[in-house]
Design an enzyme around this catalytic site. Structure first.
Site, PDB file in Angstrom:
ATOM      1  N   THR A   1      35.499 -60.893  21.549  1.00 14.10           N
ATOM      2  CA  THR A   1      36.640 -61.165  22.621  1.00 14.10           C
ATOM      3  C   THR A   1      36.764 -62.635  23.053  1.00 14.10           C
ATOM      4  O   THR A   1      35.681 -63.171  23.111  1.00 14.10           O
ATOM      5  CB  THR A   1      36.768 -60.381  23.767  1.00 14.10           C
ATOM      6  OG1 THR A   1      37.860 -60.574  24.674  1.00 14.10           O
ATOM      7  CG2 THR A   1      35.619 -60.056  24.758  1.00 14.10           C
TER       8      THR A   1
ATOM      9  N   ASN B   1      38.001 -63.076  26.159  1.00 14.96           N
ATOM     10  CA  ASN B   1      38.044 -62.988  27.462  1.00 14.96           C
ATOM     11  C   ASN B   1      37.008 -62.874  28.327  1.00 14.96           C
ATOM     12  O   ASN B   1      36.274 -61.726  28.325  1.00 14.96           O
ATOM     13  CB  ASN B   1      39.269 -61.740  27.809  1.00 14.96           C
ATOM     14  CG  ASN B   1      39.560 -61.471  29.005  1.00 14.96           C
ATOM     15  OD1 ASN B   1      38.732 -61.765  29.876  1.00 14.96           O
ATOM     16  ND2 ASN B   1      40.701 -61.115  29.232  1.00 14.96           N
TER      17      ASN B   1
ATOM     18  N   LYS C   1      36.441 -59.749  30.502  1.00 12.05           N
ATOM     19  CA  LYS C   1      36.096 -58.434  29.614  1.00 12.05           C
ATOM     20  C   LYS C   1      34.887 -58.464  29.551  1.00 12.05           C
ATOM     21  O   LYS C   1      34.051 -57.448  29.693  1.00 12.05           O
ATOM     22  CB  LYS C   1      36.975 -58.417  28.489  1.00 12.05           C
ATOM     23  CG  LYS C   1      38.394 -58.152  28.526  1.00 12.05           C
ATOM     24  CD  LYS C   1      38.739 -57.815  27.087  1.00 12.05           C
ATOM     25  CE  LYS C   1      40.423 -57.487  27.133  1.00 12.05           C
ATOM     26  NZ  LYS C   1      40.968 -57.064  25.696  1.00 12.05           N
TER      27      LYS C   1
ATOM     28  N   ASP D   1      40.435 -52.846  22.380  1.00 10.40           N
ATOM     29  CA  ASP D   1      41.899 -53.116  22.349  1.00 10.40           C
ATOM     30  C   ASP D   1      42.695 -52.268  23.247  1.00 10.40           C
ATOM     31  O   ASP D   1      42.441 -51.038  23.588  1.00 10.40           O
ATOM     32  CB  ASP D   1      42.415 -52.832  20.895  1.00 10.40           C
ATOM     33  CG  ASP D   1      43.497 -53.878  20.494  1.00 10.40           C
ATOM     34  OD1 ASP D   1      43.294 -55.268  20.750  1.00 10.40           O
ATOM     35  OD2 ASP D   1      44.734 -53.557  20.319  1.00 10.40           O
ATOM     36  N   SER D   2      43.599 -52.751  23.961  1.00 13.25           N
ATOM     37  CA  SER D   2      44.478 -52.111  25.013  1.00 13.25           C
ATOM     38  C   SER D   2      45.913 -52.364  24.867  1.00 13.25           C
ATOM     39  O   SER D   2      46.334 -53.384  24.364  1.00 13.25           O
ATOM     40  CB  SER D   2      44.094 -52.655  26.202  1.00 13.25           C
ATOM     41  OG  SER D   2      43.859 -53.861  26.475  1.00 13.25           O
TER      42      SER D   2
ATOM     43  N   PHE E   1      47.049 -60.053  35.054  1.00 13.30           N
ATOM     44  CA  PHE E   1      47.680 -60.715  33.791  1.00 13.30           C
ATOM     45  C   PHE E   1      48.465 -59.634  33.323  1.00 13.30           C
ATOM     46  O   PHE E   1      48.672 -58.577  33.763  1.00 13.30           O
ATOM     47  CB  PHE E   1      46.764 -61.090  32.713  1.00 13.30           C
ATOM     48  CG  PHE E   1      46.116 -59.993  31.909  1.00 13.30           C
ATOM     49  CD1 PHE E   1      44.823 -59.072  32.595  1.00 13.30           C
ATOM     50  CD2 PHE E   1      46.372 -59.498  30.872  1.00 13.30           C
ATOM     51  CE1 PHE E   1      44.328 -58.221  32.084  1.00 13.30           C
ATOM     52  CE2 PHE E   1      45.678 -58.385  30.205  1.00 13.30           C
ATOM     53  CZ  PHE E   1      44.600 -57.991  30.828  1.00 13.30           C
ATOM     54  N   GLY E   2      49.151 -60.053  32.244  1.00 12.26           N
ATOM     55  CA  GLY E   2      50.280 -59.132  31.619  1.00 12.26           C
ATOM     56  C   GLY E   2      50.989 -58.400  32.512  1.00 12.26           C
ATOM     57  O   GLY E   2      51.746 -58.771  33.284  1.00 12.26           O
TER      58      GLY E   2
ATOM     59  N   ASP F   1      50.425 -56.411  34.944  1.00 15.47           N
ATOM     60  CA  ASP F   1      49.881 -55.984  36.230  1.00 15.47           C
ATOM     61  C   ASP F   1      51.001 -56.241  37.526  1.00 15.47           C
ATOM     62  O   ASP F   1      50.816 -55.376  38.533  1.00 15.47           O
ATOM     63  CB  ASP F   1      48.633 -56.825  36.465  1.00 15.47           C
ATOM     64  CG  ASP F   1      47.599 -56.233  35.759  1.00 15.47           C
ATOM     65  OD1 ASP F   1      47.647 -55.328  35.364  1.00 15.47           O
ATOM     66  OD2 ASP F   1      46.582 -56.898  35.546  1.00 15.47           O
TER      67      ASP F   1
ATOM     68  N   ARG G   1      40.299 -50.023  30.917  1.00 18.65           N
ATOM     69  CA  ARG G   1      38.955 -50.672  30.077  1.00 18.65           C
ATOM     70  C   ARG G   1      37.863 -50.125  30.742  1.00 18.65           C
ATOM     71  O   ARG G   1      36.736 -49.837  30.282  1.00 18.65           O
ATOM     72  CB  ARG G   1      39.113 -52.284  30.485  1.00 18.65           C
ATOM     73  CG  ARG G   1      39.480 -53.145  29.251  1.00 18.65           C
ATOM     74  CD  ARG G   1      39.304 -54.412  29.332  1.00 18.65           C
ATOM     75  NE  ARG G   1      40.098 -54.726  30.425  1.00 18.65           N
ATOM     76  CZ  ARG G   1      41.514 -54.810  30.250  1.00 18.65           C
ATOM     77  NH1 ARG G   1      41.970 -54.839  28.950  1.00 18.65           N
ATOM     78  NH2 ARG G   1      42.239 -55.186  31.258  1.00 18.65           N
TER      79      ARG G   1
HETATM   80  P1  IMP Z   1      44.339 -56.938  24.886  1.00 15.36           P
HETATM   81  O1  IMP Z   1      43.831 -55.781  24.166  1.00 15.36           O
HETATM   82  O2  IMP Z   1      43.203 -57.155  26.194  1.00 15.36           O
HETATM   83  O3  IMP Z   1      44.587 -58.105  24.217  1.00 15.36           O
HETATM   84  O4  IMP Z   1      45.407 -56.636  25.694  1.00 15.36           O
HETATM   85  C1  IMP Z   1      46.774 -56.498  24.970  1.00 15.36           C
HETATM   86  C2  IMP Z   1      47.898 -56.555  26.057  1.00 15.36           C
HETATM   87  O5  IMP Z   1      48.215 -55.443  26.409  1.00 15.36           O
HETATM   88  C3  IMP Z   1      47.841 -57.686  26.745  1.00 15.36           C
HETATM   89  O6  IMP Z   1      48.280 -58.886  26.351  1.00 15.36           O
HETATM   90  C4  IMP Z   1      48.770 -57.032  28.001  1.00 15.36           C
HETATM   91  O7  IMP Z   1      50.057 -57.151  27.521  1.00 15.36           O
HETATM   92  C5  IMP Z   1      48.603 -55.614  27.928  1.00 15.36           C
HETATM   93  N1  IMP Z   1      47.355 -55.376  28.745  1.00 15.36           N
HETATM   94  C6  IMP Z   1      46.143 -54.622  28.417  1.00 15.36           C
HETATM   95  N2  IMP Z   1      45.475 -54.246  29.246  1.00 15.36           N
HETATM   96  C7  IMP Z   1      46.238 -54.892  30.438  1.00 15.36           C
HETATM   97  C8  IMP Z   1      45.852 -54.879  31.671  1.00 15.36           C
HETATM   98  O8  IMP Z   1      44.587 -54.478  32.327  1.00 15.36           O
HETATM   99  N3  IMP Z   1      46.706 -55.467  32.647  1.00 15.36           N
HETATM  100  C9  IMP Z   1      48.107 -56.119  31.949  1.00 15.36           C
HETATM  101  N4  IMP Z   1      48.491 -56.001  30.985  1.00 15.36           N
HETATM  102  C10 IMP Z   1      47.374 -55.483  30.224  1.00 15.36           C
END
Ligand code: IMP
Length: 197
Positions: free
Chosen positions: A7, A9, A12, A76-77, A151-152, A154, A181
């Site tokens: 990752t 990040n 994370k 992945d989320s 982020f995202g 939230d 997560r």
């Molecule tokens: P990633 O798997 O961490 O890359 O997340 C993929 C996308 O899912 C992110 O770019 C957000 O759009 C959304 N996402 C996943 N987890 C979160 C979170 O904890 N907060 C906000 N958005 C999330």
């Protein structure tokens, strides 16, 4: 076990390290020639498919290097809105960029179900062994964007396990206690505690 987390990040990595280092594992970032890695993400395969694909790509990357016998971790989320069937899921980041949070709020009319959940899939691979876990954080979409933390999604996600504020209004430490997560990493830690057959 020495775990390389694929990752870019840092948050994370810190979160995973906090949970897995208690069990005596080390968690480091998987680096490719001191640069961050760009993975292909086959999003049509869903969160687990993306995670397993990243494992294969990371494996190919460390083959023949001094890291070849380390474990690889990927996570992945995404967010899933109940009003729309399994959407945006693995496409969460693309949808967020295309529509913006305001665009997503506009999609949800007053009559629509505002229920939502974040889901995370964690996969750890060591040689032929693969451990898979998942975590869910249930909640609902707020009427407006609130808070600048996280982020995202939230600022528009109100977790059921919270006090009515969005994740955007909460400090990272409070979010991390109840996040999808955290649940996936905690489940992974539990699996690793179980002696292998
Ligand atoms: P990633 O798997 O961490 O890359 O997340 C993929 C996308 O899912 C992110 O770019 C957000 O759009 C959304 N996402 C996943 N987890 C979160 C979170 O904890 N907060 C906000 N958005 C999330």
């Amino acid at each position: 076990m020495r775990i390389l987390f694929a990752t870019g990040n840092a948050d994370k990595i810190n979160e995973a390290a906090q949970i897995l280092e208690e069990l005596g594992h080390s968690v480091e970032q998987l680096m490719s020639e001191a640069e961050r890695i760009e993975f292909d993400e086959p999003k049509n395969l869903g969160l687990e498919g993306v995670a397993l694909s990243k494992i294969e790509q990371a494996r190919a990357m460390i083959e023949g290097t001094e890291s070849a016998d380390c474990a690889i971790l990927v996570e992945d989320s995404g967010i899933f809105l109940h009003a729309f069937d399994e959407w945006p899921g693995a496409n969460s980041s693309d949808v967020e960029q295309e529509l913006g949070l305001d665009g997503i709020l506009d999609l949800l009319t007053e009559e629509q179900d505002r229920g939502a959940e974040y889901r995370a899939v964690a996969v750890l691979a060591l040689g032929e062994r693969v451990w898979k876990t998942s975590g869910v954080c249930r909640g609902r979409i707020s009427a407006e964007k609130l808070g600048g933390n996280g982020f995202g999604y939230d600022p528009i996600f109100i977790p059921d396990a919270g006090d009515g504020r969005t994740f955007g209004q909460m400090l990272a430490a409070a979010k991390n206690l109840i996040s999808h997560r955290r649940a996936a990493m905690q489940a992974l830690a539990e699996l690793l505690k179980t002696p292998s057959k």
